[in-house]
Design an enzyme around this catalytic site. Sequence first.
Site, PDB file in Angstrom:
ATOM      1  N   CYS A 121       0.792  -1.227   0.081  1.00  0.00           N
ATOM      2  CA  CYS A 121      -0.010  -0.139  -0.157  1.00  0.00           C
ATOM      3  C   CYS A 121       0.729   1.344  -0.036  1.00  0.00           C
ATOM      4  CB  CYS A 121      -1.100   0.092   1.166  1.00  0.00           C
ATOM      5  SG  CYS A 121      -1.902   1.565   1.367  1.00  0.00           S
ATOM      6  N   CYS A 175       0.568   3.533   3.200  1.00  0.00           N
ATOM      7  CA  CYS A 175       0.988   3.169   4.553  1.00  0.00           C
ATOM      8  C   CYS A 175       2.332   3.890   4.839  1.00  0.00           C
ATOM      9  CB  CYS A 175       1.110   1.663   4.916  1.00  0.00           C
ATOM     10  SG  CYS A 175      -0.379   0.743   4.834  1.00  0.00           S
ATOM     11  N   HIS A 218      -3.735   0.866   8.267  1.00  0.00           N
ATOM     12  CA  HIS A 218      -4.390   0.443   6.862  1.00  0.00           C
ATOM     13  C   HIS A 218      -5.568  -0.324   7.160  1.00  0.00           C
ATOM     14  CE1 HIS A 218      -3.899  -1.076   2.950  1.00  0.00           C
ATOM     15  NE2 HIS A 218      -4.637  -2.210   3.428  1.00  0.00           N
ATOM     16  N   ASN A 266     -14.254   8.900  -0.754  1.00  0.00           N
ATOM     17  CA  ASN A 266     -14.745   7.866  -1.555  1.00  0.00           C
ATOM     18  C   ASN A 266     -14.373   6.458  -0.426  1.00  0.00           C
ATOM     19  OD1 ASN A 266     -15.553   9.479  -3.512  1.00  0.00           O
ATOM     20  ND2 ASN A 266     -13.681   9.157  -4.671  1.00  0.00           N
ATOM     21  N   HIS A 299      -6.472   1.859   1.908  1.00  0.00           N
ATOM     22  CA  HIS A 299      -6.256   2.620   3.172  1.00  0.00           C
ATOM     23  C   HIS A 299      -7.079   3.655   3.165  1.00  0.00           C
ATOM     24  CE1 HIS A 299      -2.713   3.517   5.898  1.00  0.00           C
ATOM     25  NE2 HIS A 299      -3.419   4.759   5.835  1.00  0.00           N
ATOM     26  N   HIS A 356      -8.498   6.945   3.306  1.00  0.00           N
ATOM     27  CA  HIS A 356      -7.997   8.317   2.860  1.00  0.00           C
ATOM     28  C   HIS A 356      -9.069   9.128   1.840  1.00  0.00           C
ATOM     29  CE1 HIS A 356      -7.867   5.982  -0.906  1.00  0.00           C
ATOM     30  NE2 HIS A 356      -7.763   6.996  -1.630  1.00  0.00           N
TER      31      HIS A 356
END
Length: 394
Positions: free
Chosen positions: A85, A88, A151, A191, A202, A204
């Site tokens: 990811c 992270c 995460h 979203n 993750h 965000h």
Amino acid sequence: MCWHTVRSGVEVEPRVKKTSTRLADGRELIYYDSRDDTVRDAADLRPLGPTSTASEIRYDALLDEWVVIASHRQSRIYHPPADECPLCPSRDGRLSEIPAADYDVAVFENRFPSLTTAAGPVAAEQVAEPLPRLARPGVGRCEVVCFTSDHDASFADLTPGQVALVLEAWTDRTAELSAVPGVEQVFCFENRGEEIGVTLGHPHGQIYAYPFVTPRTERMLAAAAAHRRRTGRNLFDDLLAAEREAQGSPGDRVVTAGEYWTAFVPYAAHWPYEVHLYPNRRVADLLALGDAERAEFCVVYLDLLRRFDLLFGESGTDRAGAGRTPYIAAWHQSPVGSGGPGNSGELALHLELFTIRRTVGKLKFLAGSESGMDVFINDVSPETAAQRLREVSP
């Protein structure tokens, strides 16, 4: 670096430390920390080359609106494994977009932006009137907001103090991006869920700084202007007052109401489960919120997100993300400089939260009527949705 203090009965955000740095390819990275002794000096050691963008905006003469063309985004990262990811922290020899080994909230320029300050020149196609072919560089800015270094968490898992830090980041970015030459509107949003189209798991969100006022905002401003001419009053004030006055009646659509905020399902909701969250005092943008309003928002918003996760069963508590309710959370705030012609501070700051899920295992697809004609058909009555959301109190 900057500091901010929130006080309203319970202090949920003692102070915020802001540290701006640069990634290996020159993009800006900003840390927002709750501790004033936090040091952010980790360097980005990745061998990144310069970003290459081809963003432009083209004018749609038929609908009188701008469309962003960003073909370079086809190569953006798509559903990487959790151990790869890019949001992270950089740990155990694996380097990511966040050089630090841990962080509270981090904001950085998107490596695959729809709009960018580095947009190159665009030559408008020469076509004789009356059919203009108007195009210009897609100048603006797109940022990624990482809510937490965890995460497997979601926004609903944050504490009120963590939410206050995110709110401070949204507010600070709104202030800075509004000052960028050419930016006309700043849009903070999240979203969540693969069903929505999220490509990174993750927790965000994003911030777009547009070089124009968006079509949805233009329509709101036009409706508010017409309401002002007709009644002499503000449309958003009247809308909120009507929903608050209807509490306890058969048409009650209020989900939760506090001293400073009210959350309700709109009378003509487009989505099966859609909630609008308004401060009880009309303000233009995030910068205008007072300390007490900020503090209560952190509690009320978490309550709403947790209700959404309970709508379709108990799966919202799954730390892996499976079964969590997909949603979009969108801040609507006044355009830069009061939004241009026709807007004299009429637009009220508010957050719109909705899910594309209409029941267990079924999604609300934007099919012919919605996508082809912009006419929404809602499968759940707004009053039923509000009652259901009240019933699933976390």
